[in-house]
Design a protein around this motif. Structure first.
Motif, PDB file in Angstrom:
ATOM      1  N   ARG A  51       0.830  -1.207   0.000  1.00 22.17           N
ATOM      2  CA  ARG A  51       0.000   0.000   0.000  1.00 22.17           C
ATOM      3  C   ARG A  51       0.864   1.255   0.000  1.00 22.17           C
ATOM      4  O   ARG A  51       0.595   2.202  -0.744  1.00 22.17           O
ATOM      5  N   MET A  55       1.204   4.117  -2.903  1.00 17.24           N
ATOM      6  CA  MET A  55       0.976   5.543  -2.656  1.00 17.24           C
ATOM      7  C   MET A  55       2.165   6.377  -3.114  1.00 17.24           C
ATOM      8  O   MET A  55       2.002   7.438  -3.715  1.00 17.24           O
ATOM      9  N   ARG A  93      -4.953  13.030   4.144  1.00 19.29           N
ATOM     10  CA  ARG A  93      -5.828  12.053   4.811  1.00 19.29           C
ATOM     11  C   ARG A  93      -5.461  10.628   4.413  1.00 19.29           C
ATOM     12  O   ARG A  93      -5.544   9.710   5.220  1.00 19.29           O
ATOM     13  N   GLN A  94      -5.068  10.458   3.163  1.00 21.96           N
ATOM     14  CA  GLN A  94      -4.645   9.135   2.715  1.00 21.96           C
ATOM     15  C   GLN A  94      -3.419   8.677   3.513  1.00 21.96           C
ATOM     16  O   GLN A  94      -3.368   7.541   3.982  1.00 21.96           O
ATOM     17  N   TYR A  95      -2.451   9.559   3.678  1.00 21.40           N
ATOM     18  CA  TYR A  95      -1.275   9.214   4.469  1.00 21.40           C
ATOM     19  C   TYR A  95      -1.638   8.992   5.931  1.00 21.40           C
ATOM     20  O   TYR A  95      -1.159   8.037   6.571  1.00 21.40           O
ATOM     21  N   ASN A  97      -4.488   7.974   7.184  1.00 23.21           N
ATOM     22  CA  ASN A  97      -5.185   6.689   7.298  1.00 23.21           C
ATOM     23  C   ASN A  97      -4.211   5.528   7.206  1.00 23.21           C
ATOM     24  O   ASN A  97      -4.338   4.536   7.918  1.00 23.21           O
TER      25      ASN A  97
END
Length: 167
Positions: A51, A55, A93-95, A97
């Motif tokens: 993941r 990213m 927010r992706q990081y 999470n």
């Protein structure tokens, strides 16, 4: 009288056999649980690594995302549009999470301390590489509540404390 002694001996042997069988079953279950734990731990580490790699590599595949990463590679400047700001918030927010998932995996025993430290160090490198993400990460960190003060977020909390100075 001999008949009774044989009967008692057979009963004792039967009880010992049952206890021995239960003991062996317990040992087998223990070993199976260890194996399942190691498999789950390895699968968690692989999934987290894949993941994160996805990213980090995304900006190489998507020109729009590459432009966004270029904008966050410096402190927030005046060339950030409302759309850029929204995209930066989503990226932060992706990081967040991802790193929260790392911490939860560690808390549940699926990630060793070395892996947690590696991911915390990775967050520190991310902050150095993309300082334009700090503000968005800070906003998102406040929304995480108690998860925002966990070990994996220490580099972010330290960077934010450093930026605001001593209280």
């Amino acid at each position: 009288m001999k008949k009774t002694n044989w009967r008692e001996l057979v009963e004792v042997l039967g009880v010992v056999s049952i206890v021995a069988a239960l003991f062996l079953i317990a040992l087998e279950l223990r070993e199976a649980n260890r194996i399942e734990y190691r498999i789950a731990e390895a699968q968690t580490q692989i999934a987290l690594s894949e993941r994160l790699a996805g990213m980090l590599a995304a900006h190489a595949r998507d020109p729009e995302l590459a432009k966004l990463y270029a904008k966050v590679s410096a402190e927030r400047g005046h060339l950030i549009t409302a759309t850029d700001d929204s995209q930066i918030q989503a990226l932060a927010r992706q990081y967040l999470n991802f790193y929260r998932t790392v911490q939860i995996s560690y808390d549940n025993g699926l990630l060793p301390a070395e892996q947690l430290a590696m991911h915390a160090n990775n967050l520190a490198v991310l902050l150095q590489t993309y300082p334009g993400l700090k503000e968005a990460l800070q906003t998102g960190l406040g929304e995480l509540g108690e998860h925002g003060s966990t070990a994996v977020f220490k580099p972010l909390n330290d960077a934010l404390a450093e930026a605001t100075g001593p209280s």
